[in-house]
Write a protein that holds these residues in place. Structure first.
Motif, PDB file in Angstrom:
ATOM      1  N   LEU A  16      46.395  30.301  36.301  1.00  0.00           N
ATOM      2  CA  LEU A  16      46.896  31.401  35.483  1.00  0.00           C
ATOM      3  C   LEU A  16      48.077  32.122  36.137  1.00  0.00           C
ATOM      4  CD1 LEU A  16      46.082  33.054  32.884  1.00  0.00           C
ATOM      5  CD2 LEU A  16      44.855  34.566  34.446  1.00  0.00           C
ATOM      6  N   ILE A  17      47.890  32.535  37.391  1.00  0.00           N
ATOM      7  CA  ILE A  17      48.902  33.352  38.065  1.00  0.00           C
ATOM      8  C   ILE A  17      50.077  32.496  38.538  1.00  0.00           C
ATOM      9  CG2 ILE A  17      49.282  34.803  40.125  1.00  0.00           C
ATOM     10  CD1 ILE A  17      47.828  36.236  37.817  1.00  0.00           C
ATOM     11  N   CYS A  94      49.235  30.908  45.157  1.00  0.00           N
ATOM     12  CA  CYS A  94      48.437  31.356  44.008  1.00  0.00           C
ATOM     13  C   CYS A  94      47.168  30.521  43.878  1.00  0.00           C
ATOM     14  CB  CYS A  94      49.222  31.213  42.711  1.00  0.00           C
ATOM     15  SG  CYS A  94      50.861  31.905  42.751  1.00  0.00           S
ATOM     16  N   THR A  95      46.509  30.243  44.982  1.00  0.00           N
ATOM     17  CA  THR A  95      45.279  29.451  44.943  1.00  0.00           C
ATOM     18  C   THR A  95      44.083  30.388  44.726  1.00  0.00           C
ATOM     19  OG1 THR A  95      45.070  29.560  47.328  1.00  0.00           O
ATOM     20  CG2 THR A  95      46.270  27.682  46.446  1.00  0.00           C
ATOM     21  N   LEU A 101      39.942  29.063  52.094  1.00  0.00           N
ATOM     22  CA  LEU A 101      40.902  28.165  51.448  1.00  0.00           C
ATOM     23  C   LEU A 101      42.333  28.653  51.697  1.00  0.00           C
ATOM     24  CD1 LEU A 101      41.539  25.819  49.432  1.00  0.00           C
ATOM     25  CD2 LEU A 101      41.401  27.525  47.622  1.00  0.00           C
ATOM     26  N   SER A 124      44.482  39.264  45.377  1.00  0.00           N
ATOM     27  CA  SER A 124      44.151  40.565  44.786  1.00  0.00           C
ATOM     28  C   SER A 124      43.491  41.475  45.805  1.00  0.00           C
ATOM     29  CB  SER A 124      43.178  40.408  43.629  1.00  0.00           C
ATOM     30  OG  SER A 124      43.616  39.456  42.731  1.00  0.00           O
ATOM     31  N   HIS A 145      51.197  41.153  45.459  1.00  0.00           N
ATOM     32  CA  HIS A 145      50.076  41.156  44.506  1.00  0.00           C
ATOM     33  C   HIS A 145      50.557  41.530  43.104  1.00  0.00           C
ATOM     34  CE1 HIS A 145      46.512  43.546  42.752  1.00  0.00           C
ATOM     35  NE2 HIS A 145      46.314  42.268  42.511  1.00  0.00           N
ATOM     36  N   ASN A 148      47.851  41.089  36.185  1.00  0.00           N
ATOM     37  CA  ASN A 148      47.706  40.169  35.057  1.00  0.00           C
ATOM     38  C   ASN A 148      47.953  40.899  33.731  1.00  0.00           C
ATOM     39  OD1 ASN A 148      47.105  37.566  34.073  1.00  0.00           O
ATOM     40  ND2 ASN A 148      45.102  38.283  33.436  1.00  0.00           N
TER      41      ASN A 148
HETATM   42  P1  NAI Z   1      43.148  29.999  38.960  1.00  0.00           P
HETATM   43  O1  NAI Z   1      41.807  29.539  39.279  1.00  0.00           O
HETATM   44  O2  NAI Z   1      43.578  30.135  37.531  1.00  0.00           O
HETATM   45  O3  NAI Z   1      44.219  29.043  39.679  1.00  0.00           O
HETATM   46  C1  NAI Z   1      44.071  28.542  40.979  1.00  0.00           C
HETATM   47  C2  NAI Z   1      44.846  27.241  41.101  1.00  0.00           C
HETATM   48  O4  NAI Z   1      44.849  26.823  42.460  1.00  0.00           O
HETATM   49  C3  NAI Z   1      44.239  26.098  40.278  1.00  0.00           C
HETATM   50  O5  NAI Z   1      45.273  25.496  39.522  1.00  0.00           O
HETATM   51  C4  NAI Z   1      43.707  25.133  41.355  1.00  0.00           C
HETATM   52  O6  NAI Z   1      43.804  23.765  40.957  1.00  0.00           O
HETATM   53  C5  NAI Z   1      44.658  25.430  42.497  1.00  0.00           C
HETATM   54  N1  NAI Z   1      44.152  25.028  43.806  1.00  0.00           N
HETATM   55  C6  NAI Z   1      42.872  24.971  44.260  1.00  0.00           C
HETATM   56  N2  NAI Z   1      42.850  24.546  45.540  1.00  0.00           N
HETATM   57  C7  NAI Z   1      44.145  24.339  45.900  1.00  0.00           C
HETATM   58  C8  NAI Z   1      44.765  23.887  47.087  1.00  0.00           C
HETATM   59  N3  NAI Z   1      44.066  23.580  48.165  1.00  0.00           N
HETATM   60  N4  NAI Z   1      46.111  23.789  47.097  1.00  0.00           N
HETATM   61  C9  NAI Z   1      46.832  24.106  46.011  1.00  0.00           C
HETATM   62  N5  NAI Z   1      46.294  24.533  44.856  1.00  0.00           N
HETATM   63  C10 NAI Z   1      44.957  24.645  44.804  1.00  0.00           C
HETATM   64  O7  NAI Z   1      43.333  31.399  39.718  1.00  0.00           O
HETATM   65  P2  NAI Z   1      44.312  32.612  39.355  1.00  0.00           P
HETATM   66  O8  NAI Z   1      43.638  33.544  38.426  1.00  0.00           O
HETATM   67  O9  NAI Z   1      45.653  32.060  38.995  1.00  0.00           O
HETATM   68  O10 NAI Z   1      44.403  33.377  40.763  1.00  0.00           O
HETATM   69  C11 NAI Z   1      45.220  32.916  41.820  1.00  0.00           C
HETATM   70  C12 NAI Z   1      45.408  34.043  42.822  1.00  0.00           C
HETATM   71  O11 NAI Z   1      46.041  35.156  42.195  1.00  0.00           O
HETATM   72  C13 NAI Z   1      44.110  34.580  43.420  1.00  0.00           C
HETATM   73  O12 NAI Z   1      44.302  34.889  44.770  1.00  0.00           O
HETATM   74  C14 NAI Z   1      43.871  35.848  42.618  1.00  0.00           C
HETATM   75  O13 NAI Z   1      43.142  36.803  43.324  1.00  0.00           O
HETATM   76  C15 NAI Z   1      45.293  36.321  42.415  1.00  0.00           C
HETATM   77  N6  NAI Z   1      45.469  37.221  41.269  1.00  0.00           N
HETATM   78  C16 NAI Z   1      44.839  36.956  40.083  1.00  0.00           C
HETATM   79  C17 NAI Z   1      44.949  37.819  39.011  1.00  0.00           C
HETATM   80  C18 NAI Z   1      44.238  37.524  37.725  1.00  0.00           C
HETATM   81  O14 NAI Z   1      44.095  38.444  36.930  1.00  0.00           O
HETATM   82  N7  NAI Z   1      43.820  36.291  37.468  1.00  0.00           N
HETATM   83  C19 NAI Z   1      45.780  39.033  39.104  1.00  0.00           C
HETATM   84  C20 NAI Z   1      46.444  39.202  40.373  1.00  0.00           C
HETATM   85  C21 NAI Z   1      46.282  38.312  41.414  1.00  0.00           C
END
Ligand code: NAI
Length: 319
Positions: A16-17, A94-95, A101, A124, A145, A148
């Motif tokens: 997503l991010i 953005c993992t 990890l 976050s 940071h 969303n």
């Molecule tokens: P998500 O689960 O949608 O995306 C994570 C991505 O990382 C996936 O595409 C996954 O395949 C990939 N991934 C997993 N292991 C990996 C690796 N070893 N190397 C490379 N890629 C890998 O998570 P989202 O929501 O995008 O969050 C990502 C980060 O952003 C987190 O740290 C979260 O705390 C932060 N964040 C999220 C917000 C939200 O509302 N979703 C808002 C602000 C920050």
């Protein structure tokens, strides 16, 4: 300039991010390499970006000066970490929100990057001292940071590690400005950064008020959406004080004792479980059933509202 290579950024993790960052950077004219562990995830991510960009273009909300096709052409995908970061001046991680990890990824990056690139995390709530301590390139590490959805909510909290070089903070700040986000700098790390500290202060008092039966869950939300929130989209709590009296000093003079009286009646940190959880869950689910279809529709509506609000904010600024 014709023939000039656009600046390159790498995005690590295409969820997503990661997709949102890719879109924001592409709108800013940057070349983006999107990295993930699985090719299938990258294919899905690109499809999702293409769909979103087309929709934004049709509704007139695509950011930047390039059309959707040109912005899409700036984004490429890659499952090789070294190739992904090659030539990048900025890397946005953005993992998933998992300390082990993320530490693993930063230590991998630490081995392959030069002394100039900025290593930035979207985390976050993980503190820079937890994420970056011990890295050879710790001076180049920082948290950026986002909120969303980053495409419509521009705030980015920039949080340095104690050893982060001040020039890295400045460059990150300038970069965020350049791509149209709204950066703020924290002078030091703190649990929850600033946004979540403010958010949790509001959530915990909301929880207590509902828990104590002072107000219903739906009415509590209206206090924010049709009350406080109306002004908070334009001015913060401190400017609110300034304007609600003849300046801050006058506000304090008038309301200091009253505020302290109220604040001293605040209860302890809630458990966020049990009966109160049941009550709030039931009220929210009556309004929006907690299933993907309804939640998704409501999120779309929320994003439409944010688009409208962003437009209004832009108009109000130029006037
Ligand atoms: P998500 O689960 O949608 O995306 C994570 C991505 O990382 C996936 O595409 C996954 O395949 C990939 N991934 C997993 N292991 C990996 C690796 N070893 N190397 C490379 N890629 C890998 O998570 P989202 O929501 O995008 O969050 C990502 C980060 O952003 C987190 O740290 C979260 O705390 C932060 N964040 C999220 C917000 C939200 O509302 N979703 C808002 C602000 C920050």
């Amino acid at each position: 300039l014709p023939g000039m290579e656009p600046t390159r950024v790498a995005i690590i993790g295409s969820g997503l991010i990661g997709c949102s960052w890719a879109m924001v950077f592409a709108a800013g004219g940057f070349k983006v390499k999107l990295y993930d562990i699985a090719q299938q995830q990258l294919t899905t991510a690109l499809e999702s970006i293409r769909k979103q960009m087309k929709e934004l273009e049709e509704s007139g909300f695509l950011k930047g000066t390039l059309n959707a096709e040109k912005q899409l052409a700036l984004i490429s995908v890659c499952t090789d970490l070294k190739a992904a970061v090659e030539g990048a001046t900025f890397i946005q991680e953005c993992t998933p929100e998992n300390l082990e990890l993320k530490k693993k990824i930063f230590s991998q990056l630490d081995l392959i990057v030069d002394d100039n690139v900025i290593l930035s995390s979207s985390t976050s709530c993980l503190l820079p001292s937890k994420l970056f301590t011990g890295l050879k390139h710790v001076k180049q590490c920082i948290v950026s940071h986002p909120v969303n959805p980053p495409y419509f909510v521009p705030l980015v909290e920039i949080v340095p590690h104690p050893e982060t070089d001040p020039s890295v903070t400045e460059r990150t700040y300038a970069l965020m400005k350049k791509i149209g986000q709204s950066p703020v700098k924290l002078n030091r790390e703190i649990e929850g950064f600033v946004l979540n500290r403010l958010q949790y202060a509001v959530i915990s008092e909301a929880w207590r008020l509902v828990g104590e039966g002072v107000i219903s869950p739906t009415d509590l939300d209206i206090v924010m959406s049709d009350g406080l929130g109306m002004r908070y989209a334009f001015i913060g709590p401190l400017e609110t004080m300034h304007l609600n009296a003849e300046g801050i000093s006058n506000y304090c003079e008038r309301y200091r004792e009253g505020m302290k009286l109220v604040l001293n009646t605040f209860g302890p940190v809630p458990e966020f479980s049990g009966e109160i959880e049941q009550k709030i869950s039931q009220a929210m689910s009556e309004k929006i059933p907690a299933v993907p279809k309804h939640l998704g529709a409501r999120r779309e509506w929320r994003d439409d509202c944010l688009v409208g609000l962003a437009k209004l904010k832009k108009q109000m600024k130029s006037n």
